[in-house]
Scaffold this motif. Structure first.
Motif, PDB file in Angstrom:
ATOM      1  N   PHE B   3     -36.058  70.345  69.370  1.00 23.17           N
ATOM      2  CA  PHE B   3     -36.152  71.674  70.000  1.00 23.17           C
ATOM      3  C   PHE B   3     -36.972  72.611  69.128  1.00 23.17           C
ATOM      4  O   PHE B   3     -37.185  72.352  67.946  1.00 23.17           O
ATOM      5  CB  PHE B   3     -34.774  72.256  70.308  1.00 23.17           C
ATOM      6  N   GLU B   4     -37.408  73.679  69.760  1.00 22.73           N
ATOM      7  CA  GLU B   4     -38.168  74.680  69.033  1.00 22.73           C
ATOM      8  C   GLU B   4     -37.701  76.056  69.451  1.00 22.73           C
ATOM      9  O   GLU B   4     -37.578  76.350  70.643  1.00 22.73           O
ATOM     10  CB  GLU B   4     -39.667  74.534  69.342  1.00 22.73           C
ATOM     11  N   ILE B   5     -37.403  76.873  68.412  1.00 25.45           N
ATOM     12  CA  ILE B   5     -37.002  78.257  68.689  1.00 25.45           C
ATOM     13  C   ILE B   5     -38.137  79.147  68.227  1.00 25.45           C
ATOM     14  O   ILE B   5     -38.650  78.992  67.110  1.00 25.45           O
ATOM     15  CB  ILE B   5     -35.694  78.581  67.944  1.00 25.45           C
ATOM     16  N   ASP B   6     -38.571  80.053  69.125  1.00 26.39           N
ATOM     17  CA  ASP B   6     -39.761  80.820  68.830  1.00 26.39           C
ATOM     18  C   ASP B   6     -39.454  82.314  68.885  1.00 26.39           C
ATOM     19  O   ASP B   6     -39.283  82.872  69.967  1.00 26.39           O
ATOM     20  CB  ASP B   6     -40.841  80.422  69.854  1.00 26.39           C
ATOM     21  N   ASN B   7     -39.340  82.922  67.690  1.00 23.71           N
ATOM     22  CA  ASN B   7     -39.213  84.380  67.572  1.00 23.71           C
ATOM     23  C   ASN B   7     -38.111  84.960  68.458  1.00 23.71           C
ATOM     24  O   ASN B   7     -38.345  85.830  69.291  1.00 23.71           O
ATOM     25  CB  ASN B   7     -40.568  85.023  67.915  1.00 23.71           C
ATOM     26  N   ILE B   8     -36.901  84.442  68.251  1.00 19.28           N
ATOM     27  CA  ILE B   8     -35.791  84.844  69.101  1.00 19.28           C
ATOM     28  C   ILE B   8     -35.078  86.092  68.599  1.00 19.28           C
ATOM     29  O   ILE B   8     -34.800  86.229  67.404  1.00 19.28           O
ATOM     30  CB  ILE B   8     -34.800  83.663  69.251  1.00 19.28           C
ATOM     31  N   PHE B   9     -34.861  87.011  69.527  1.00 15.75           N
ATOM     32  CA  PHE B   9     -34.054  88.200  69.270  1.00 15.75           C
ATOM     33  C   PHE B   9     -32.807  88.138  70.131  1.00 15.75           C
ATOM     34  O   PHE B   9     -32.863  87.692  71.253  1.00 15.75           O
ATOM     35  CB  PHE B   9     -34.834  89.476  69.640  1.00 15.75           C
ATOM     36  N   LYS B  10     -31.690  88.597  69.567  1.00 13.41           N
ATOM     37  CA  LYS B  10     -30.494  88.750  70.386  1.00 13.41           C
ATOM     38  C   LYS B  10     -29.833  90.061  70.001  1.00 13.41           C
ATOM     39  O   LYS B  10     -29.533  90.302  68.823  1.00 13.41           O
ATOM     40  CB  LYS B  10     -29.525  87.579  70.167  1.00 13.41           C
ATOM     41  N   ILE B  57     -28.135  83.068  76.221  1.00 11.97           N
ATOM     42  CA  ILE B  57     -29.593  83.096  76.208  1.00 11.97           C
ATOM     43  C   ILE B  57     -30.079  84.270  75.360  1.00 11.97           C
ATOM     44  O   ILE B  57     -29.373  85.274  75.215  1.00 11.97           O
ATOM     45  CB  ILE B  57     -30.181  83.205  77.643  1.00 11.97           C
ATOM     46  N   PRO B  58     -31.268  84.129  74.755  1.00 14.41           N
ATOM     47  CA  PRO B  58     -31.768  85.200  73.883  1.00 14.41           C
ATOM     48  C   PRO B  58     -32.189  86.430  74.694  1.00 14.41           C
ATOM     49  O   PRO B  58     -32.520  86.324  75.862  1.00 14.41           O
ATOM     50  CB  PRO B  58     -32.970  84.565  73.196  1.00 14.41           C
ATOM     51  N   THR B  59     -32.171  87.599  74.013  1.00 12.61           N
ATOM     52  CA  THR B  59     -32.662  88.821  74.654  1.00 12.61           C
ATOM     53  C   THR B  59     -34.173  88.719  74.829  1.00 12.61           C
ATOM     54  O   THR B  59     -34.718  89.111  75.849  1.00 12.61           O
ATOM     55  CB  THR B  59     -32.307  90.045  73.781  1.00 12.61           C
ATOM     56  N   SER B  60     -34.859  88.200  73.784  1.00 14.05           N
ATOM     57  CA  SER B  60     -36.280  87.909  73.938  1.00 14.05           C
ATOM     58  C   SER B  60     -36.634  86.714  73.066  1.00 14.05           C
ATOM     59  O   SER B  60     -35.856  86.308  72.197  1.00 14.05           O
ATOM     60  CB  SER B  60     -37.133  89.133  73.565  1.00 14.05           C
ATOM     61  N   GLY B  61     -37.793  86.154  73.291  1.00 16.23           N
ATOM     62  CA  GLY B  61     -38.180  84.955  72.565  1.00 16.23           C
ATOM     63  C   GLY B  61     -37.929  83.728  73.414  1.00 16.23           C
ATOM     64  O   GLY B  61     -37.362  83.816  74.504  1.00 16.23           O
ATOM     65  N   GLU B  66     -36.405  70.020  73.948  1.00 14.90           N
ATOM     66  CA  GLU B  66     -37.230  68.862  74.315  1.00 14.90           C
ATOM     67  C   GLU B  66     -38.392  69.291  75.207  1.00 14.90           C
ATOM     68  O   GLU B  66     -38.680  68.674  76.232  1.00 14.90           O
ATOM     69  CB  GLU B  66     -36.382  67.797  75.017  1.00 14.90           C
ATOM     70  N   GLY B  67     -39.047  70.387  74.817  1.00 16.60           N
ATOM     71  CA  GLY B  67     -40.241  70.841  75.510  1.00 16.60           C
ATOM     72  C   GLY B  67     -39.989  71.731  76.702  1.00 16.60           C
ATOM     73  O   GLY B  67     -40.904  72.371  77.216  1.00 16.60           O
ATOM     74  N   GLU B  68     -38.734  71.825  77.147  1.00 18.35           N
ATOM     75  CA  GLU B  68     -38.439  72.643  78.328  1.00 18.35           C
ATOM     76  C   GLU B  68     -37.916  74.006  77.897  1.00 18.35           C
ATOM     77  O   GLU B  68     -37.019  74.093  77.047  1.00 18.35           O
ATOM     78  CB  GLU B  68     -37.382  71.925  79.189  1.00 18.35           C
ATOM     79  N   ASP B  69     -38.480  75.054  78.501  1.00 18.26           N
ATOM     80  CA  ASP B  69     -38.029  76.405  78.156  1.00 18.26           C
ATOM     81  C   ASP B  69     -36.688  76.683  78.829  1.00 18.26           C
ATOM     82  O   ASP B  69     -36.615  76.787  80.043  1.00 18.26           O
ATOM     83  CB  ASP B  69     -39.082  77.427  78.618  1.00 18.26           C
ATOM     84  N   VAL B  70     -35.633  76.781  78.027  1.00 12.46           N
ATOM     85  CA  VAL B  70     -34.307  77.003  78.609  1.00 12.46           C
ATOM     86  C   VAL B  70     -33.817  78.433  78.355  1.00 12.46           C
ATOM     87  O   VAL B  70     -32.673  78.758  78.625  1.00 12.46           O
ATOM     88  CB  VAL B  70     -33.268  75.992  78.060  1.00 12.46           C
ATOM     89  N   SER B  71     -34.716  79.298  77.867  1.00 13.95           N
ATOM     90  CA  SER B  71     -34.264  80.636  77.464  1.00 13.95           C
ATOM     91  C   SER B  71     -34.096  81.594  78.641  1.00 13.95           C
ATOM     92  O   SER B  71     -33.623  82.702  78.463  1.00 13.95           O
ATOM     93  CB  SER B  71     -35.232  81.234  76.432  1.00 13.95           C
ATOM     94  N   THR B  72     -34.491  81.175  79.837  1.00  8.58           N
ATOM     95  CA  THR B  72     -34.351  82.087  80.977  1.00  8.58           C
ATOM     96  C   THR B  72     -33.503  81.494  82.103  1.00  8.58           C
ATOM     97  O   THR B  72     -33.510  81.987  83.209  1.00  8.58           O
ATOM     98  CB  THR B  72     -35.740  82.427  81.554  1.00  8.58           C
ATOM     99  N   ASP B  75     -26.703  80.650  84.730  1.00  5.45           N
ATOM    100  CA  ASP B  75     -25.431  80.054  84.317  1.00  5.45           C
ATOM    101  C   ASP B  75     -25.285  78.567  84.643  1.00  5.45           C
ATOM    102  O   ASP B  75     -25.001  77.749  83.768  1.00  5.45           O
ATOM    103  CB  ASP B  75     -24.280  80.791  85.004  1.00  5.45           C
ATOM    104  N   ASP B  76     -25.447  78.239  85.920  1.00  8.26           N
ATOM    105  CA  ASP B  76     -25.183  76.865  86.342  1.00  8.26           C
ATOM    106  C   ASP B  76     -26.235  75.893  85.812  1.00  8.26           C
ATOM    107  O   ASP B  76     -25.938  74.748  85.522  1.00  8.26           O
ATOM    108  CB  ASP B  76     -25.093  76.780  87.869  1.00  8.26           C
ATOM    109  N   GLN B  77     -27.479  76.404  85.668  1.00 12.28           N
ATOM    110  CA  GLN B  77     -28.530  75.546  85.104  1.00 12.28           C
ATOM    111  C   GLN B  77     -28.213  75.266  83.634  1.00 12.28           C
ATOM    112  O   GLN B  77     -28.373  74.143  83.158  1.00 12.28           O
ATOM    113  CB  GLN B  77     -29.892  76.240  85.226  1.00 12.28           C
TER     114      GLN B  77
END
Lengths: 411, 237
Positions: B3-10, B57-61, B66-72, B75-77
């Protein structure tokens, strides 16, 4: 779409939860049990009443019209009818001649007198003056002996045919045939006993088993004929022809009464269906009230279940958190709690139905014949599940929306 | 790449005040890494763990699993992602108390909709891996703390997740049992799993090959520690 295994899991959890809190579940379902007993008993009683009613009016016959001075069912409009002329025997004779389609026209009149055999007296018995056509227009037949015949009417014989209950109460084990009994002040000879017709006069209608039939001519001789009002019982060729037949009957009656086209009818046509309609109105109200009370008790029961479901959700907040963390969707959690409340209510419903069988047996042995039908059971169980869903939906929804992080932190 | 976390704010809203928990964290983790995330309380490590575990989920970032953006995701997803790709091991074990060991381990498979025969096989395999095959019908309260944590590990493993996320897995155990549990994680790592340990204990963190330290919502340090005591032993083995 929720998978099958998911649903099974929800059901298992629900059963487990209920099993773990048996006493609580039992207390909770008490309201539902009472409600369901009320539903089943109300519906069973209504069914029983309807059956007795139908039985008691079936004697009237569905292919028969009654011409009377006033309608059987009216709502306090007495003043409209009170100036109407009595129906007379002459009019009956005219009707017999003019209405050729009629299978029979039978005039009837009634009075109440005490009757006596040896030392036994029964007061206030219905004495019916009628003709030999009586057994054509009504369904009752003599059990033994014979009915009144043409000669009895023609020659004003003082003979009578008695109802089965009259026989039982007045003659007990004595064979009444050819015995003299007193009707009012007059001696009448018993020529026949009617078979039992039932109906027991439950709805204020006549109890046919307590009637005595005498020739209409003898009736007038004994009890007076002037100013007497008659009913004409007119038998149609068939039940299907009844509406057309009624139209013709009204026409002939208007001719006999010499009414102008603008005049209103000054007589009334009654039939069994009028009574049925009136009965249905009354029963409708009674059942509505019964169901209203039932509804209130089910509502209260439902609130109890809802309350317990809130407790259940709170108790298992952490468990909900765990389940969500490892992949339970909102809908899965929702179903879990909906199943729980529905199963609680369904069990309550089952208990209610079982209790109702007892209550019904009691009614059956004391008040009237009644039996629980399968549709009533199905409706009752469906209602209890519905109450379960209704009372579980808000707690279940709340559970399904819990934030897993907060739920996991819950102590 | 696991996984990769990119500049996450919460940022949390607390009584109208915005409280930042993460203030721009970036992290790349490869498959089969063995990472420890450390930091004092209030450093944001719980928040980061919740985001990595798709519980939040993060506020931003962006967070690419595994390459899929899961930050947006909704709930059920997120529930589906947690079910299939994340294996959680909690400090307090978090087993379902009324269910037996087998059912606890089977549960994630039920939520992913596998047929019963397949579930049985996978759950039994997972339980065997943690050495509890003889306790399969027992309830959690009939087991010791260490055994319970093994059950939790089996449950985390059973769906063959991309990441095993362990939050203070030895926090409620005595040190001997703790070592035993860490031994299991070492084994899992050796078998090819990606493991994220969240801990504040140094000797636990030493099992990892990389230590990320957080402070005040930022990454303070990110070091490879291939020469840790246990790592060495593992390399020899």
């Amino acid at each position: 779409m929720q998978s099958f295994s998911d649903t099974i899991e929800s059901l298992k959890i629900a059963l487990q939860a209920i099993k773990a809190n048996k006493a609580r579940g039992l207390l909770t379902t008490l309201g539902i049990i009472i409600g369901i007993v009320a539903v089943v008993t109300t519906m069973t009683a209504a069914n029983g009443l309807e059956n007795s009613f139908k039985e008691s009016i079936s004697v009237l016959g569905s292919d028969v019209l009654y011409v009377s001075r006033t309608p059987w069912v009216h709502s306090g409009r007495w003043f409209e009818f009170r100036n109407r002329q009595n129906l007379t025997l002459k009019e009956a004779d005219k009707l017999k001649i003019q209405l050729k389609k009629a299978v029979a026209v039978n005039p009837l009149t009634e009075t109440r007198r005490s009757i006596k055999y040896r030392s036994r007296v029964i007061d206030d018995v219905s004495i019916v003056g009628t003709t030999d056509k009586h057994i054509v227009v009504s369904s009752g037949v003599p059990d033994y002996g014979r009915f009144l015949n043409h000669y009895d009417v023609e020659y004003k014989h003082f003979v009578c045919v008695i109802g089965s209950e009259v026989k039982k109460r007045l003659f007990e084990t004595v064979d009444p045939i050819n015995k003299k009994m007193k009707v009012g002040r007059y001696d009448f000879r018993v020529v026949g006993v009617m078979e039992q017709q039932g109906g027991a006069g439950m709805f204020g209608g006549p109890n046919f088993d307590m009637q005595i039939y005498i020739p209409i001519t003898s009736f007038m001789k004994a009890f007076g004929g002037r100013d007497r009002d008659f009913d004409f019982v007119v038998k149609a060729p068939s039940t299907e022809a009844l509406p057309d037949f009624e139209y013709e009957l009204v026409g002939e009656m208007r001719k006999i009464r010499k009414l102008k086209p603008t005049d209103k009818d000054d007589f009334s046509i009654n039939q069994m269906s009028t009574l049925v309609a009136a009965y249905n109105n009354v029963m409708g109200v009674v059942v509505m009230i019964g169901l209203l009370i039932t509804g209130v008790s089910l509502f209260v029961g439902g609130i109890g279940v809802m309350n317990i479901m809130f407790v259940s959700v709170t108790e298992r907040t952490r468990e909900i958190g765990i389940r969500k963390a490892i992949g339970a969707k909102r809908r899965t959690i929702l179903t879990q709690f909906l199943f729980e409340s529905s199963v609680i209510c369904l069990l309550g419903g089952l208990a209610g139905v079982i209790l109702s069988f007892g209550v019904t047996a009691l009614i059956n042995s004391t008040v009237m014949p009644a039996s629980i039908s399968i549709p009533i059971v199905i409706v009752a169980l469906a209602i209890s599940v519905l109450v379960g869903v209704f009372s579980g939906i808000i707690p279940a929804y709340r559970a399904s929306r819990l934030n897993p992080i907060e739920a996991l932190r819950y102590e | 790449m696991a996984f990769e976390i990119d500049n996450i704010f919460k940022t949390y809203q607390m009584g109208g005040v915005e409280v930042p928990a993460l203030r721009g964290v970036s992290l790349k983790v490869d498959k089969n890494e063995y990472i420890a995330i450390m930091g004092p309380s209030g450093s944001g490590k719980s928040t980061l763990m919740n985001i990595i575990g798709c519980l939040d989920i993060p506020t931003s970032g962006h967070y690419f699993l595994e390459g899929e953006d899961v930050s947006t995701l909704k709930d059920d997803q997120l529930a589906v992602i947690r079910n299939k790709r994340i294996g959680f091991v909690f400090q307090t074990f978090n087993l379902i108390p009324r269910s037996n060991i087998f059912h606890n381990v089977e549960l994630p498979l039920i939520y992913s909709g596998l047929p019963a025969s397949r579930r049985r096989k996978l759950a039994e395999e997972a339980i065997e891996k943690v050495g509890l095959s003889d306790r399969i019908k027992h309830k959690p309260n009939e087991l010791s703390g260490g055994q319970r944590q093994r059950v939790a590990i089996a449950r985390a493993l059973v769906n063959n997740p991309s990441i095993i996320l362990a939050d203070e897995p030895t926090g409620n155990l005595d040190s001997a049992t703790g070592e035993e549990i860490m031994g299991i994680f070492d084994q899992l790592h050796k078998a090819g799993n990606t493991i994220i340990l969240v801990t504040h204990e140094h000797d636990i963190a030493e099992h990892a090959h990389r230590v990320v330290k957080l402070k005040d919502g930022l990454v303070e340090s990110d070091e490879i520690v291939r020469n840790g005591r246990y790592a060495e032993a593992l390399q020899d083995a």
